[in-house]
Motif scaffolding. Structure first.
Motif, short mmCIF file in Angstrom:
data_model
loop_
_atom_site.label_atom_id
_atom_site.label_comp_id
_atom_site.label_asym_id
_atom_site.label_seq_id
_atom_site.Cartn_x
_atom_site.Cartn_y
_atom_site.Cartn_z
N GLY A 83 0.82 -1.21 0.00
CA GLY A 83 0.00 0.00 0.00
C GLY A 83 0.85 1.26 0.00
N SER A 84 1.90 1.27 0.80
CA SER A 84 2.72 2.48 0.93
C SER A 84 3.68 2.67 -0.24
CB SER A 84 3.51 2.43 2.25
OG SER A 84 4.30 1.26 2.32
N PHE A 91 -1.89 5.45 2.07
CA PHE A 91 -2.57 4.16 2.00
C PHE A 91 -1.83 3.10 2.81
CE2 PHE A 91 -4.66 6.25 -1.52
CZ PHE A 91 -5.97 5.80 -1.37
N LEU A 94 -3.10 3.83 6.20
CA LEU A 94 -4.50 3.46 6.35
C LEU A 94 -4.69 1.99 6.70
CD1 LEU A 94 -7.50 4.30 6.03
CD2 LEU A 94 -7.30 3.74 3.59
N ILE A 365 -7.63 -1.61 -2.27
CA ILE A 365 -6.31 -0.98 -2.17
C ILE A 365 -5.25 -1.87 -2.83
CG2 ILE A 365 -4.52 -0.24 -0.54
CD1 ILE A 365 -6.80 0.52 1.39
#
Length: 494
Positions: A83-84, A91, A94, A365
């Motif tokens: 995500g990152s 994200f 998150l 995501i």
């Protein structure tokens, strides 16, 4: 990117141990517990079997995505890393923001199922639900603090019991199926049917454990795809077949009258008494294996986020003797322990739905992360041990996001208030993220956003070694595409 001040886990498990961990994490208790509750509590009928079959669709896309991204970028806490690094730092932030409260509920859901099936046995039917829930949660918290090798050794025994109990129900039960028991579908309407799909999908969202283990797998570049493939065939086949048979051997009215431990009660219809108790024992062990690996998987996400300091570095610390992220484990465990008594009085359907909704949001995501992989980390994509052709990769990313979105829209017809709470919690993540970025910049002179866009040095080395191994094989076939000296650009350069 230079490593922050933390230790890297040195304990390793192989292909067999990793597969056992994944099978136990995925099979869990859901296929045993939820069908009867969905019928008795939500007014559903035999369409529960169709819901279980449909769950395979998003899970297939999820597995393909995990195979591709996990094979290209093996790292502890993989979901957080993807995500990152492949979308944006926010994200990545998150995901643990969503994970922490949802895993509190996940533990309670599994412990609830354990307690319900334990009370199926006359010896334990006098013990309060809350006491049995504590009895399963606390030992596995301790076990996970002791280390991954012990977790894998215990899992080997537990998974054998689960598979044995499922086969004992499925094989004889398939000869007692009455087609008439599949009639009268969809009388409850569309909303409850989507609740069934969402709730049952919790059974299929344990495959991310393979990438979350990351550095604890021997040769993760090659073993992540192998572990995922083997565990998917075993887990999905057994769970879908179990629910289909359970809906066929008795009419749905049976589960209205026998909601608690319903599948085990149905086993009395065609198995001797000892067989029904073995099925119940498999359900109990299903709670063991999933609680066991729940701490394993998600503590690694938190540990990895803490290494970046997206959450305090305090939670990245490993136990000095057991090399486990014990502080991250306790962050997941202690609040859940405090909620045991009130949650022992509720329905497992709501707990399962909340956990599955957050998993579907995570799937969206992950779809974006998969779409971005060839652009952000081209070399790792091209030389991944498992590689989806670009058109297939794009199709999987779009289809996965689309299916998750449709399921979320469908469940909103029945549980819109749950979605509203979850989306509200997500909105609070942004000011929390901005505060964390500002605090680290002011107090520690750390650029969190820059740190969350690059892999740590040891992860770079692991991914590059996998690329070189694949590159060497390609060169041996005369199909190498890169010069030996070519290096992958950094995320900023890409």
């Amino acid at each position: 990117m230079a490593d922050a001040e933390f230790s890297v886990i040195d304990q390793k498990i192989g292909l067999f141990g990793g597969t056992l961990l994944l099978v136990g994490n995925v099979i869990a208790m859901t296929a045993f517990l939820l069908p009867a509750h969905l019928i008795a509590d939500d007014g559903l009928g035999p369409e529960v079997a169709i819901a279980m079959v449909l769950v395979v669709l998003p899970v297939t896309f999820s597995i393909l995505s995990t195979l591709q991204v996990g094979g290209a970028m093996p790292a502890a806490g993989g979901s957080y890393v993807y995500g990152s690094r492949l979308i944006s730092p926010f994200f990545g932030f998150l995901l643990p923001w969503l994970v922490i409260p949802s895993i509190w509920l996940g533990q309670l859901y599994l412990a609830f199922g354990f307690a319900e099936f334990m009370r199926f046995f006359p010896t334990f039917d006098w013990i309060p639900m809350w006491a049995l829930m504590y009895a399963v949660m606390i030992p596995f918290i301790v076990l996970n603090v002791l280390g991954i090798r012990i977790v894998a050794q215990v899992q080997m025994i537990l998974v054998a019991i689960i598979i044995g109990g499922m086969v004992l129900f499925i094989v004889p039960g398939s000869f007692y199926i009455d087609a008439a028991n599949y009639t009268g579908m969809f009388d409850a309407g569309v909303g409850p049917f989507f609740v069934a799909i969402i709730s049952l999908s919790i059974a299929m969202h344990g495959f991310n454990l393979a990438t979350d283990l990351g550095e604890e797998l021997e040769n993760p570049v090659e073993n992540i795809p192998r572990v995922l493939g083997l565990s998917a065939v075993i887990s999905i086949g057994l769970m879908v077949t179990l629910v289909v048979v359970a809906m066929g051997v008795v009419p749905t009215e049976f589960y209205v009258e026998n909601r608690d431990a319903g599948v085990a009660m149905a086993a009395f219809e065609f198995l001797p008494w000892w067989g029904a108790y073995l099925v119940a024992a498999a359900a109990v062990v299903g709670a063991f294996t999933s609680i066991n690996t729940l701490y394993t998987a998600y503590s690694r996400q938190l540990m990895r986020a803490a290494r970046d300091e997206a959450i305090p570095l305090y939670f990245a610390k490993l136990h000095p003797d057991y090399e486990t992220p014990y502080r991250a484990i306790l962050l997941l465990a202690i609040p859940a322990l405090l909620m045991v008594v009130p949650m022992s009085q509720t329905t497992p359907v709501i707990m399962a739905a909340v956990l599955s909704i957050t998993s579907l949001i995570g799937a969206i995501i992950s779809s974006v992360a998969l779409w971005n992989l060839p652009k952000r980390f081209e070399r790792r994509y091209e030389y991944s041990i498992y590689k989806l052709p670009r058109p297939v990769l794009k199709f999987v990313a779009i289809a996965s996001a689309l299916v998750a979105t449709v399921f979320l829209a469908g469940v909103s017809l029945e549980l819109g208030w749950v979605l509203a709470i979850i989306f509200g919690w997500m909105l609070l993540a942004y000011p929390a993220y901005r505060y964390r970025v500002r605090w680290l910049g002011t107090h520690k002179d750390v650029d969190l956003r820059e740190r969350m866009q690059s892999l740590h040095d040891y992860e770079e080395e692991r991914a590059e070694s996998g690329s070189r191994a694949t590159d060497s094989r390609s060169d041996a076939d005369g199909s190498g595409e890169l010069d030996d000296g070519e290096t992958e650009p950094s995320p900023a350069e890409e």
